[in-house]
Motif scaffolding. Structure first.
Motif, short mmCIF file in Angstrom:
data_model
loop_
_atom_site.label_atom_id
_atom_site.label_comp_id
_atom_site.label_asym_id
_atom_site.label_seq_id
_atom_site.Cartn_x
_atom_site.Cartn_y
_atom_site.Cartn_z
N GLY A 330 -8.08 -20.22 3.48
CA GLY A 330 -7.62 -19.07 2.72
C GLY A 330 -7.38 -17.87 3.63
O GLY A 330 -7.26 -18.00 4.85
N THR A 334 -8.13 -18.38 7.63
CA THR A 334 -7.00 -18.36 8.57
C THR A 334 -7.03 -17.10 9.43
O THR A 334 -6.61 -17.13 10.59
CB THR A 334 -5.66 -18.46 7.83
OG1 THR A 334 -5.61 -17.46 6.79
CG2 THR A 334 -5.47 -19.83 7.21
N GLU A 351 -9.36 -28.29 5.31
CA GLU A 351 -9.09 -28.02 3.90
C GLU A 351 -9.32 -29.30 3.10
O GLU A 351 -9.54 -30.37 3.67
CB GLU A 351 -7.67 -27.49 3.70
CG GLU A 351 -7.58 -25.96 3.60
CD GLU A 351 -8.26 -25.41 2.35
OE1 GLU A 351 -8.73 -26.21 1.51
OE2 GLU A 351 -8.31 -24.18 2.20
N SER A 355 -2.16 -30.69 0.39
CA SER A 355 -1.49 -29.52 -0.20
C SER A 355 -2.11 -28.22 0.30
O SER A 355 -1.40 -27.30 0.71
CB SER A 355 -1.58 -29.59 -1.73
OG SER A 355 -1.07 -28.41 -2.31
N THR A 356 -3.45 -28.15 0.30
CA THR A 356 -4.11 -26.92 0.77
C THR A 356 -3.98 -26.78 2.29
O THR A 356 -3.94 -25.67 2.81
CB THR A 356 -5.58 -26.90 0.35
OG1 THR A 356 -6.20 -28.14 0.71
CG2 THR A 356 -5.72 -26.69 -1.15
N ASP A 358 -1.30 -27.58 3.89
CA ASP A 358 0.05 -27.02 4.04
C ASP A 358 0.05 -25.51 3.82
O ASP A 358 0.70 -24.75 4.57
CB ASP A 358 1.01 -27.69 3.05
CG ASP A 358 2.46 -27.31 3.32
OD1 ASP A 358 2.89 -27.40 4.48
OD2 ASP A 358 3.14 -26.90 2.36
N HIS A 359 -0.70 -25.05 2.82
CA HIS A 359 -0.80 -23.61 2.57
C HIS A 359 -1.46 -22.90 3.76
O HIS A 359 -1.03 -21.82 4.17
CB HIS A 359 -1.60 -23.35 1.29
CG HIS A 359 -0.86 -23.67 0.03
ND1 HIS A 359 0.35 -23.09 -0.29
CD2 HIS A 359 -1.16 -24.50 -1.01
CE1 HIS A 359 0.77 -23.56 -1.46
NE2 HIS A 359 -0.13 -24.42 -1.92
N ALA A 360 -2.52 -23.53 4.29
CA ALA A 360 -3.21 -22.93 5.43
C ALA A 360 -2.30 -22.87 6.65
O ALA A 360 -2.27 -21.86 7.38
CB ALA A 360 -4.47 -23.73 5.76
N ARG A 361 -1.53 -23.93 6.88
CA ARG A 361 -0.60 -23.95 8.02
C ARG A 361 0.44 -22.84 7.89
O ARG A 361 0.76 -22.16 8.87
CB ARG A 361 0.08 -25.32 8.11
CG ARG A 361 1.01 -25.42 9.31
CD ARG A 361 1.67 -26.79 9.42
NE ARG A 361 0.73 -27.78 9.94
CZ ARG A 361 0.20 -28.76 9.24
NH1 ARG A 361 0.49 -28.88 7.94
NH2 ARG A 361 -0.63 -29.62 9.79
N LYS A 362 0.94 -22.63 6.69
CA LYS A 362 1.93 -21.57 6.49
C LYS A 362 1.33 -20.18 6.74
O LYS A 362 2.00 -19.29 7.28
CB LYS A 362 2.51 -21.66 5.08
CG LYS A 362 3.46 -22.83 4.89
CD LYS A 362 3.98 -22.92 3.45
CE LYS A 362 4.93 -24.11 3.30
NZ LYS A 362 5.37 -24.29 1.89
N ARG A 363 0.07 -20.01 6.34
CA ARG A 363 -0.59 -18.72 6.60
C ARG A 363 -0.72 -18.49 8.11
O ARG A 363 -0.47 -17.39 8.60
CB ARG A 363 -1.97 -18.67 5.94
CG ARG A 363 -1.94 -18.51 4.44
CD ARG A 363 -3.33 -18.15 3.90
NE ARG A 363 -3.34 -18.10 2.44
CZ ARG A 363 -3.72 -19.08 1.65
NH1 ARG A 363 -4.16 -20.23 2.19
NH2 ARG A 363 -3.69 -18.96 0.34
#
Length: 725
Positions: A330, A334, A351, A355-356, A358-363
């Motif tokens: 989160g 990150t 994570e 899916s989570t 992927d969100h962490a990688r984008k952050r």
């Protein structure tokens, strides 16, 4: 070739007539200008002035860490009279004036920090070249200590870079990297590290042959500088600078003093140096300067392991933490991972599913992108930074981590479940830490197999910008674990403050009564804008209600519930926050809180529309003068009372740690030195007298029910100071 060795420098001269003065102050991680450096430079200048065979003099550092951190601040802090200050400043001005007047050309090689007196020495030289890497920092940060440059910085900088750039650098106390310094003409070349040695040889050869090093300042900037220095434009710039600094001059008199000294740099004689010296002397003994100096030394003290674990100073430092794991991708997870990656750590983020992840990688990609743009890194550096952060869904990936930081949702049941799982996979030497803002570290450790290797690390949001980290010692946390985490926090470029495991630790515990009182004031009909304005006038970066909106009212509600067991008065605040959270009004993130953020500028909302019910405003009462306005007194005293309780309960052992934590963690008016210093300046007798009045006026939350005299030497000293005042 001839060579002479001094205590702080080595001087050698080659057959081409190039003298190199290599400065390496013993026992210091960075060079500083102290009495010994000044004395030895004086001797070297005697030699240079009497030689006619020299073609070039080069000043450089013998330390890879950098050129100069500046003057020895401990000497400045120890000055007791204006005469002593005058002698020190005059000696430096005369020394650098001699450098400037040398018949032989002078060159400074800059790498790493070149700050304060180090830059003032460089300004006295003819040429400056800087290595263009991330460690190079060039600036005059004296304003951060409530002072101005005193060894010619206010005079020479303006002539070199122009009025606007000089005002920006000195009034803000910021530092520049090599490229930015070259862009404004502060250095003559910003050289890539890969070409540093070859370019250095070429430049030294060029200068020693009598050829000039032409500055690469573009025509537009030269024209802009000339326009600024025309009398009419100059007057307008100074008038604007005086208007801006007048607003802050009551708290930070160094701002107006700097403008005055810079203005006198345009005089045809040398009287600007006299102005600089006189202003420095006046500032040195102001409360603002003394408080900022005290905070400077507190920060240095906090960053030393032996401050917190003196018996562990010689242990475990051969194996510092370099590989870390972070559980939770989160905002906080990150943020911690990105911060560690920028400091050279290898990081693994875990994570729960792809899916989570992927969100962490984008952050992380977003954080790295912002960092690369800010630091102006090339694509290779960006790739290296991204590649240092890996992602996983399996805890077994933490098997070689030296420290794992849990950063999941702030719920005890979730955190304990995650920690139990992590402990199964880490090595027997690894440290496990929880990033929590208020939950009990001791309670989390009860189900752990190795509670001695477990502690709290309270990072503040946003992680990249907030310097403070509270290192929370549980009841069974070992000294070795604390020592290693203090070293880890320092390696992240942050400042640790070690605290006992207590609800809210230091910052949240002291801050929340202040925030709660602001909410109660709204409930009693006080204007939201006036409440916030009063605390900005006190010196806070923003008012309490704007701060609540920024933090998030849901986050504030969570902290309030955590603190309720030790602060019964929080119950009424929980009711206010619960109503707002239930309505989905969480502050900035939802567009509404105590302010309405749907407009171009946030607008304070009507208290009567915001809150469901009001209570009778308190009766008026006379108070003993403590230098505070009525609103300020009502808001500040809860912080002072809670800070006093923290010290009495041994949450920290000394008051300076409370002051530092509150300044770094909340922006508590730095010029006032922190809550304990404010308490000392008011005096304990006056403080208790006004507390009694606030208790009569507003209730028992202002009662000092535990007014026992703690055994802490820090508090005893504070009480004596207060009684004397």
């Amino acid at each position: 070739m001839t060579m002479r060795t001094f205590k702080t420098m080595t001087v050698n001269c080659d057959d081409a007539g190039v003298m190199r003065i290599v400065i390496d102050v013993p026992g210091r991680p960075l060079n500083i200008i102290d009495a010994e450096v000044m004395k030895e430079l004086d001797h070297v200048l005697d030699e240079i002035e009497h030689r006619d065979d020299l073609r070039l003099v080069v000043f450089k550092s013998g330390k890879e860490s950098g050129f100069f951190a500046g003057a020895d601040v401990s000497i400045i802090e120890g000055i007791e009279t204006e005469d002593q200050a005058d002698q020190l400043i005059l000696a430096g001005q005369r020394l650098f004036d001699r450098i400037e007047r040398l018949a032989v050309p002078t060159l400074v090689e800059i790498h790493g920090p070149c700050l304060g007196g180090g830059l003032e020495l460089s300004l006295a030289c003819d040429y400056r070249i800087a290595r263009d890497n991330s460690s190079t920092k060039i600036g005059l940060p004296e304003i951060r200590l409530g002072l101005i440059p005193g060894w010619g910085g206010t005079q020479r900088l303006t002539r070199l870079v122009g009025l606007k750039s000089a005002l920006d650098l000195i009034l803000k106390g910021t530092h520049l990297d090599a490229k930015d310094a070259a862009e404004i003409g502060l250095v003559d070349r910003a050289i890539d590290p890969d070409r540093w040695r070859d370019e250095l040889i070429r430049i030294i050869d060029q200068l020693s042959r009598g050829r000039r090093l032409r500055r690469r300042v573009n025509v537009q900037r030269r024209l802009f500088k000339a326009i600024q220095h025309s009398e009419l434009v100059r007057r307008k710039i100074f008038a604007m600078a005086r208007r801006v600094t007048t607003k802050q001059n009551m708290h930070y008199p160094a701002l107006q003093a700097a403008v005055h000294a810079i203005a006198d740099s345009f005089r045809s004689d040398s009287s600007g140096y006299d102005t600089e010296r006189e202003e420095f002397k006046k500032l040195l003994f102001t409360p603002t300067c003394r408080n900022l100096l005290r905070l400077f030394f507190s920060r240095e003290k906090a960053r030393q392991r032996h401050t917190w674990t003196p018996k562990q100073d010689h242990v475990i430092h051969d194996h510092p933490i370099r590989k870390i794991g972070v559980v939770g991708g989160g905002v906080m997870g990150t943020g911690i991972a990105h911060c560690a990656a920028t400091r050279g750590f290898n990081v693994m983020i875990k994570e729960v599913d792809p899916s989570t992840v992927d969100h962490a990688r984008k952050r992380i990609e977003g954080l790295v992108g912002d960092y690369v743009r800010h630091k102006r890194l090339d694509s290779d550096a960006a790739k290296r930074l991204l590649s240092s952060v890996k992602f996983t869904t399996d805890s077994i990936a933490f098997s070689d981590a030296e420290c794992v930081v849990e950063a999941v949702v702030e719920r005890m049941d979730v955190k304990t479940a995650v920690l139990d799982q992590v402990e199964q996979f880490v090595s027997n030497a690894a440290i496990v830490a929880t990033n929590t803002s208020a939950l009990s570290v001791t309670e989390m450790a009860r189900s752990m197999q190795h509670p001695e290797r477990f502690a709290g690390l309270h990072f503040f949001n946003p992680v990249g910008r907030m310097e403070l980290v509270e290192v929370v010692r549980g009841e069974r946390t070992s000294d070795a674990t604390v020592a290693k985490l203090v070293g880890f926090v320092k390696a992240l470029g942050k400042t640790p403050v070690v605290t006992k495991d207590s609800p809210g630790f230091i910052v949240n515990r002291i801050l929340f009564p202040y925030l709660g009182e602001a909410m109660l004031m709204v409930q009693q009909g006080d204007d939201i804008r006036e409440i916030d304005s009063s605390m900005k006038s006190f010196g806070m970066p923003m008012g309490p209600l704007r701060l609540l909106d920024k933090v998030g009212l849901d986050v504030a509600l969570h902290v309030a519930r955590t603190l309720q067991s030790t602060m019964p008065a929080v119950s009424s605040v929980i009711g206010i926050l619960s109503d707002l959270v239930d309505r989905g009004e969480l502050g900035n993130k939802t567009g509404k809180g105590f302010y309405d953020y749907s407009h171009k500028r946030p607008r304070p909302r009507s208290g009567r529309k915001l809150l469901r019910y009001f209570v009778q405003p308190p009766p008026s009462i006379d108070f003993i003068d403590d230098g505070l306005e009525p609103m300020q007194r009502r808001l500040v005293y809860p912080m002072l009372l809670e800070a006093k309780r923290c010290l009495a309960e041994g949450v920290v052992e000394e008051g300076w740690a409370i002051d530092l934590a509150m300044v770094l963690g909340t922006g508590f008016a730095p010029h006032r030195g922190g809550p304990m210093q404010v308490l000392s300046s008011i005096g304990m007798a006056h403080f208790h007298a006004n507390l009694a009045r606030l208790t009569l006026q507003l209730g028992d939350r202002f009662a000092d029910t535990d007014a026992i005299t703690p055994t802490s030497s820090g508090f005893s000293q504070l009480q004596k100071q207060g009684d004397r005042s």
